[in-house]
Design an enzyme around this catalytic site. Sequence first.
Site, PDB file in Angstrom:
ATOM      1  N   SER A  51       0.751  -0.882  -0.163  1.00  0.00           N
ATOM      2  CA  SER A  51       0.099  -0.284  -0.301  1.00  0.00           C
ATOM      3  C   SER A  51       0.965   1.028   0.047  1.00  0.00           C
ATOM      4  O   SER A  51       1.802   1.123  -1.211  1.00  0.00           O
ATOM      5  CB  SER A  51      -1.039  -0.040   1.219  1.00  0.00           C
ATOM      6  OG  SER A  51      -1.683   0.967   1.073  1.00  0.00           O
ATOM      7  N   ASP A  92      -9.875  -5.722  -3.617  1.00  0.00           N
ATOM      8  CA  ASP A  92      -8.996  -4.996  -2.549  1.00  0.00           C
ATOM      9  C   ASP A  92      -9.980  -4.071  -2.710  1.00  0.00           C
ATOM     10  O   ASP A  92     -10.965  -2.769  -3.906  1.00  0.00           O
ATOM     11  CB  ASP A  92      -7.720  -4.107  -3.181  1.00  0.00           C
ATOM     12  CG  ASP A  92      -7.196  -3.176  -2.322  1.00  0.00           C
ATOM     13  OD1 ASP A  92      -7.526  -2.340  -1.718  1.00  0.00           O
ATOM     14  OD2 ASP A  92      -5.628  -3.985  -1.633  1.00  0.00           O
ATOM     15  N   HIS A 106      -7.640  -5.540   0.596  1.00  0.00           N
ATOM     16  CA  HIS A 106      -5.938  -5.241   1.224  1.00  0.00           C
ATOM     17  C   HIS A 106      -5.348  -5.496   2.346  1.00  0.00           C
ATOM     18  O   HIS A 106      -4.604  -5.171   3.021  1.00  0.00           O
ATOM     19  CB  HIS A 106      -6.846  -3.757   1.486  1.00  0.00           C
ATOM     20  CG  HIS A 106      -5.439  -2.805   0.937  1.00  0.00           C
ATOM     21  ND1 HIS A 106      -5.103  -2.751  -0.118  1.00  0.00           N
ATOM     22  CD2 HIS A 106      -5.062  -2.112   2.302  1.00  0.00           C
ATOM     23  CE1 HIS A 106      -4.040  -1.476   0.037  1.00  0.00           C
ATOM     24  NE2 HIS A 106      -4.027  -1.302   1.390  1.00  0.00           N
TER      25      HIS A 106
END
Lengths: 276, 276
Positions: B146, B222, B254
């Site tokens: 991320s 996600d 995620h």
Amino acid sequence: METVSENACFGGTQGVYTHRSEACHCDMTFGIFIPEEAQDGPVPLLWYLSGLTCTHENAMTKAGAQAWAADAGIALVFPDTSPRGEDVADDDVYDLGQGAGFYVDATQEPWTPHFQMESYIAEELPKVLMANFNLDEERQSISGHSMGGHGALTLAMKNLGRFRSVSAFAPICNPTASEWGKKQFSAYLGSDESLWAAHDATLLMKENGLDIPVLIDTGTKDQFLDLLMPEAFGHAALERREEITMRMQPGYDHSYFFISTFMEDHVAFHAEALYG
Amino acid sequence: METVSENACFGGTQGVYTHRSEACHCDMTFGIFIPEEAQDGPVPLLWYLSGLTCTHENAMTKAGAQAWAADAGIALVFPDTSPRGEDVADDDVYDLGQGAGFYVDATQEPWTPHFQMESYIAEELPKVLMANFNLDEERQSISGHSMGGHGALTLAMKNLGRFRSVSAFAPICNPTASEWGKKQFSAYLGSDESLWAAHDATLLMKENGLDIPVLIDTGTKDQFLDLLMPEAFGHAALERREEITMRMQPGYDHSYFFISTFMEDHVAFHAEALYG
């Protein structure tokens, strides 16, 4: 049963669910990893009982078990370690009350109304799991860490025939002789020590034995080694000439770094019994 | 450098250390996994940069990376994601301030005094690591998740020649066009958007390219996909005819369950580059 979360994980699903527990008279939360193979038919189930202070979440996120369970096509269940809630009795210390159910059915106040963890784990939760997931009731094994290792060993010996194999990471092996045991059994079961014996892995081994494969790993640098007393359980098994694999792992402590290191071995050990 | 903890882990040591950072003007904490092979000589180093809200600890305990790094004889470093402390600026939202350093050097108040994460990760921490652990400076690779994927991609492109391979899990790929980027770059770098380009993986790919292997995994479920924009980075690489491996993983989100699922692939990918 209510879904808290479901995450794709190693080709399967890591779920977290809440349900009303009749045994514990409160909502209980558990995690369960269901491998891809469950889409095609019932899969074996490995129970993982956690240690003091843990919820359903610790091992689910930190033990690295899903990698190996997915390889083997085995489901993993991560129950909570006690009843929880604002109206559930608790204690300020970390090793009594919420997070410290010790896998027994309490007979003493203020614990009796909710702290029925043996009934919950051995009777109620299996029914919930079998009703809601594609699991093979005939193929179950059990493992655990510390207090959860105590739970795994004692429940395996108290429910002979239910599990095909049992393993433990740094289990509390002789709680009637340890401060991790005496304190909790006094509180939950009362002062009559004769009632404690049914929840002591070493005494159960002496009394009943165990006719399934047993694997125990403990670290030589475990900071709680004197409270765990793996040697007591080992002696009891040797006296019965039971086959056990009891390993001391040089340099390892009581943490999840220890557990994750040997998780592959434990899952492989159970897979052999579950598919044998 | 002060030792916070050291745990035996997959034959090596998972350590946590604190040191005074000159770049960030505060104490910084990092985790590092040193494999057994470091006893015999310098080992390669894989950087893992974490995402929003994380400390050094999240990936260290939840990504399951040590299992594969131990197999490959590779060290893993888990830096923190920002400066921290009571006298360090912060914001009430989760994606600005402490836990959200974005791997840039802030030029705007109140962030400038401490938020110098690019200098910390690219310049200061490498020196600390090389001085204190048996690492091979010539064999480094970098990964992240991320915000940390953004950090890995941008630092690899801003320091061409330093890393042998770069990978990312669900990286923020085009922060100058995303609410995960505009907000933080405005705060840390100011309103002149021309200064943001040096910290945008897609724009850096267009401008500089990257001559090392690239592996990116993103889940199709996600929940932040529209903020991540992996396709923007993909288009930029394709326009340059750069070789990249860009995978969309069906059903994954995620979370660390996604990361841990594909960690084996990422470590193997880096091992090939580090030992090639």
